[in-house]
Design an enzyme around this catalytic site. Structure first.
Site, PDB file in Angstrom:
ATOM      1  CE  LYS A  38      53.699  89.912  26.861  1.00 32.55           C
ATOM      2  NZ  LYS A  38      54.509  89.725  27.930  1.00 32.55           N
ATOM      3  CE  LYS A  77      53.012  85.349  26.802  1.00 34.24           C
ATOM      4  NZ  LYS A  77      54.066  84.932  25.734  1.00 34.24           N
ATOM      5  CG  HIS A 136      63.618  83.729  27.910  1.00 31.69           C
ATOM      6  ND1 HIS A 136      62.302  84.200  28.162  1.00 31.69           N
ATOM      7  CD2 HIS A 136      64.453  84.608  27.561  1.00 31.69           C
ATOM      8  CE1 HIS A 136      62.696  85.771  28.015  1.00 31.69           C
ATOM      9  NE2 HIS A 136      63.768  85.712  27.613  1.00 31.69           N
ATOM     10  CD  GLU A 185      58.135  90.425  26.644  1.00 34.83           C
ATOM     11  OE1 GLU A 185      57.525  91.575  26.594  1.00 34.83           O
ATOM     12  OE2 GLU A 185      58.615  90.100  27.686  1.00 34.83           O
ATOM     13  NE  ARG A 224      62.176  96.319  30.432  1.00 29.62           N
ATOM     14  CZ  ARG A 224      62.543  95.151  30.711  1.00 29.62           C
ATOM     15  NH1 ARG A 224      63.702  94.692  30.786  1.00 29.62           N
ATOM     16  NH2 ARG A 224      61.654  94.359  30.608  1.00 29.62           N
TER      17      ARG A 224
HETATM   18  P1  ADP Z   1      56.694  89.010  30.407  1.00 30.29           P
HETATM   19  O1  ADP Z   1      56.886  90.152  29.494  1.00 30.29           O
HETATM   20  O2  ADP Z   1      55.970  89.147  31.406  1.00 30.29           O
HETATM   21  O3  ADP Z   1      58.044  88.694  30.880  1.00 30.29           O
HETATM   22  P2  ADP Z   1      57.024  86.849  28.107  1.00 30.29           P
HETATM   23  O4  ADP Z   1      56.073  86.860  27.397  1.00 30.29           O
HETATM   24  O5  ADP Z   1      58.541  87.593  27.963  1.00 30.29           O
HETATM   25  O6  ADP Z   1      56.298  87.849  29.452  1.00 30.29           O
HETATM   26  O7  ADP Z   1      57.227  85.565  29.071  1.00 30.29           O
HETATM   27  C1  ADP Z   1      57.929  85.224  30.215  1.00 30.29           C
HETATM   28  C2  ADP Z   1      58.236  83.990  30.318  1.00 30.29           C
HETATM   29  O8  ADP Z   1      56.797  83.115  30.271  1.00 30.29           O
HETATM   30  C3  ADP Z   1      58.879  83.279  29.372  1.00 30.29           C
HETATM   31  O9  ADP Z   1      60.147  83.349  29.577  1.00 30.29           O
HETATM   32  C4  ADP Z   1      58.413  81.702  29.400  1.00 30.29           C
HETATM   33  O10 ADP Z   1      59.318  81.210  30.443  1.00 30.29           O
HETATM   34  C5  ADP Z   1      56.891  81.826  29.821  1.00 30.29           C
HETATM   35  N1  ADP Z   1      56.139  81.834  28.450  1.00 30.29           N
HETATM   36  C6  ADP Z   1      55.567  82.968  27.892  1.00 30.29           C
HETATM   37  N2  ADP Z   1      54.838  82.481  26.754  1.00 30.29           N
HETATM   38  C7  ADP Z   1      55.101  81.149  26.567  1.00 30.29           C
HETATM   39  C8  ADP Z   1      54.581  79.982  25.997  1.00 30.29           C
HETATM   40  N3  ADP Z   1      53.625  80.438  24.645  1.00 30.29           N
HETATM   41  N4  ADP Z   1      54.667  78.934  26.251  1.00 30.29           N
HETATM   42  C9  ADP Z   1      55.312  78.613  27.228  1.00 30.29           C
HETATM   43  N5  ADP Z   1      55.981  79.260  28.024  1.00 30.29           N
HETATM   44  C10 ADP Z   1      55.702  80.691  27.757  1.00 30.29           C
END
Ligand code: ADP
Length: 447
Positions: free
Chosen positions: A116, A158, A208, A288, A292
Site C-alpha cells: 500500500k 497502517k 469511504h 488503495e 479482485r
Molecule cells: P484495508 O485494506 O485494511 O481495508 P484501507 O486502507 O482500505 O484498509 O482502510 C479501511 C478503512 O479504514 C477506511 O475505509 C477508513 O474507514 C479507515 N481509514 C483508513 N485510513 C484512514 C485515514 N487516514 N483516516 C481515517 N480513516 C482511515
C-alpha cells in the site's frame, strides 16, 4: 472462451462465480476443504476436488494443491474470488507456469497494489491526491514522531501489506504514537508476514467511496460508477450502497476521473477498485487499489445491469470491452447488507453452529447471494459472511423501505446473525438522511 474454470474459493462467492460460468456455458471445477464437504458449491459444480484439511493454510491457501487440482481436471483458468489467494501474486505466477489463465490482473500489478505504501507513492507521482503521510515505510520511532509532528495529530499507523480493515492504529498524540509504533510493527509482522508500516494523517469522519474499474488487455479502461462503503465497524464494511449518497455531481465526476487516471497510471488490467476517503469538505484522497472482485460488487451490478464476474472472465479470455457504453447509466439505488454469523449483542463474536431453519426474503428488487440452507452447519474455520442481501429501489428511499421489509422476512434460526443490527441502522434518521461517515456506527448506535 474457456471450456473449464477452477474456482479457488468457497462460500457465497464460489456459488456466485459458478452461476456466471453456467450462464457463459463454461464447466466448473470446485475445490473444498474437509470442513466444506457438504457445502453447496460442490453440488452446483461439474466436479469437485478436496484440497486439504480445514485450516485455510492447508487448503484454500495451498497454491500447489489448487494448481494440481486445476491441472488434473484439465481446466483452462482459475478464478480466485476474493480473500484467500485472490491478491497473492504467486497464484498468478503459478498459473502462468502451468498454462492456466489467472482471472485477474498480472502479478506485477497485484504486487504493487498489495504494497500500500508503494502504491500511494506511485499515485502521488501521477498527481493523484493522497493523504498527507510518510511517503513510504517508516522504520524508526524517531522518524514516526518527526512525520507526525509535520502532518499534525491525530495520525494513523497502517500496515503496508495490511487488508480487511486490520493492522491500523490511531494515535491522538505523541504518547500514543510512542506506545503504538512498536506494537503496530510486530502486529503487522505476525498478521501479514512483513512488519512494514507507514503513517497517515487521520481524517476525522471521512466517507469511504470507491470506484469500479474495468480494463481489457488492449488498453481500454472504463469506470462503471462508485460505491459508498462508509457504514463500517472497526474499519470493516457492513453495508454498502450505489450510487454514493449526497455526493455533488462535480465531486463524483472529478473522483471518477482520478480513479481512471490511477488505473491508467499502472496500466491496469481486468476488474479493480480504486478506494478514496472523502472528508467533510468534499476533499478526497486515494487510499488503495483492490485487484479482485469486491464483496460489495452486487450493488454496482444492480444499478448498471452488468454482470461483473462475466466481465472478469471475458476479459481474461481475451475479449475487449467495446460492448460497454462510454458513460455507464446508473439506474435507481442499491444496498448490500452483509449478513454475518456474529452476535451483535456480544461484541460481534463469531457464532458457528447449525442453521436449524432459514427463510430467504424475495419479491421485487431483492437478490440474495448465499451458500446457506436449512440444516447447514457453519464452520468455525472461515470468515463469518453467511449471505449478502442486495436490495434495489427506484430511489434510495424505496431501497430503504424495501430493505426493512426484506430484513423482517429474513429468518436464520439456530445461530446469531447481524440481521437485527442492520434493522437498527435503517431505523436511524441520520442514516435515512444520507449523512453518513465511517464513525456512524459508534456515534449514532453507540457500538
Ligand atoms: P484495508 O485494506 O485494511 O481495508 P484501507 O486502507 O482500505 O484498509 O482502510 C479501511 C478503512 O479504514 C477506511 O475505509 C477508513 O474507514 C479507515 N481509514 C483508513 N485510513 C484512514 C485515514 N487516514 N483516516 C481515517 N480513516 C482511515
Amino acid at each position: 472462451m474457456f471450456k473449464r474454470i477452477l474456482i479457488a474459493n468457497r462460500g457465497e462467492i464460489a456459488v456466485r462465480i459458478i452461476r456466471a460460468c453456467r450462464e457463459l456455458g463454461i464447466e466448473c471445477v470446485s475445490v473444498y476443504s474437509t470442513a466444506d464437504k457438504d457445502s453447496i458449491h460442490i453440488n452446483l459444480s461439474d466436479r469437485s476436488i478436496c484440497i486439504g484439511p480445514p485450516p485455510s493454510n492447508k487448503s484454500y491457501l495451498n497454491i500447489n494443491n489448487i494448481i494440481s487440482a486445476a491441472v488434473v481436471t484439465k481446466c483452462d483458468a482459475i478464478h480466485p474470488g476474493y480473500g484467500f489467494l485472490a491478491e497473492n501474486p504467486k497464484l498468478e505466477e503459478s498459473c502462468n507456469e502451468n498454462d492456466l489463465t489467472f482471472i485477474g490482473p498480472p502479478a506485477d500489478i497485484i504486487s504493487l497494489a498489495g504494497n500500500k505504501s508503494k502504491a500511494i507513492k506511485v499515485m502521488k507521482a501521477h498527481k493523484i491526491p493522497v493523504i498527507p503521510g510518510s511517503e513510504g515505510n517508516i522504520e524508526s520511532i524517531n522518524d514516526a514522531l518527526r512525520f507526525a509532528k509535520k502532518i499534525g495529530y491525530p495520525v494513523i499507523i497502517k500496515a503496508s501489506f495490511g487488508g480487511g480493515g486490520k493492522g491500523m492504529r490511531i494515535c491522538k498524540n505523541k504518547k500514543d504514537l510512542r506506545s503504538s509504533f512498536p506494537l503496530a510493527k510486530s502486529e503487522s509482522k505476525s498478521s501479514f508476514g512483513i512488519g512494514e508500516v507507514y503513517l497517515e494523517k487521520y481524517i476525522s469522519k471521512p466517507r469511504h467511496i470507491e470506484f469500479q474499474i474495468i480494463a481489457d488487455n488492449f488498453g481500454n479502461i472504463t469506470c462503471v460508477g462508485e460505491r459508498e462503503c462508509s457504514i463500517q465497524r472497526r474499519h470493516q464494511k457492513l453495508l454498502e450502497e450505489a450510487p454514493a449518497t449526497n455526493l455533488s455531481v462535480k465531486t463524483r465526476k472529478t473522483m471518477q476521473e482520478f480513479a481512471l487516471r490511477a488505473a491508467r497510471s499502472i496500466n491496469y488490467k481486468n476488474l479493480g477498485t480504486i478506494e478514496f476517503l472523502l472528508d467533510e469538505n468534499e476533499k478526497f484522497y486515494f487510499i488503495e487499489i483492490n485487484t479482485r472482485i469486491q464483496v460489495e460488487h452486487p450493488v454496482t451490478e444492480m444499478v448498471t445491469g452488468l454482470d461483473l464476474i462475466k466481465e472478469q472472465i471475458n476479459i481474461a479470455s481475451g475479449k475487449n470491452i467495446a460492448h460497454l457504453p462510454k458513460n455507464i447509466k446508473v439506474n435507481g439505488h442499491a444496498m448490500e447488507f452483509r449478513i454475518n454469523a456474529e452476535d451483535p449483542d456480544n461484541n460481534f463474536s463469531p457464532n458457528s453452529g447449525k442453521i436449524i431453519n432459514c427463510f430467504l426474503p424475495g419479491g421485487p428488487g431483492i437478490r440474495i447471494d448465499t451458500y446457506i440452507h436449512s440444516n447447514y452447519s457453519i464452520s468455525p474455520f472461515y470468515d463469518s459472511l453467511l449471505a449478502k442481501l442486495v436490495v434495489w429501489g427506484n430511489t434510495r428511499q424505496e431501497a430503504i423501505s424495501r430493505s426493512i421489509r426484506a430484513l423482517n422476512e429474513f429468518k436464520i434460526d439456530g445461530i446469531k446473525t447481524t440481521i437485527p443490527f442492520h434493522k437498527k441502522i435503517l431505523n436511524s434518521d441520520l442514516y435515512k438522511s444520507g449523512n453518513i461517515h465511517t464513525h456512524f456506527i459508534e456515534e449514532e448506535l453507540g457500538i
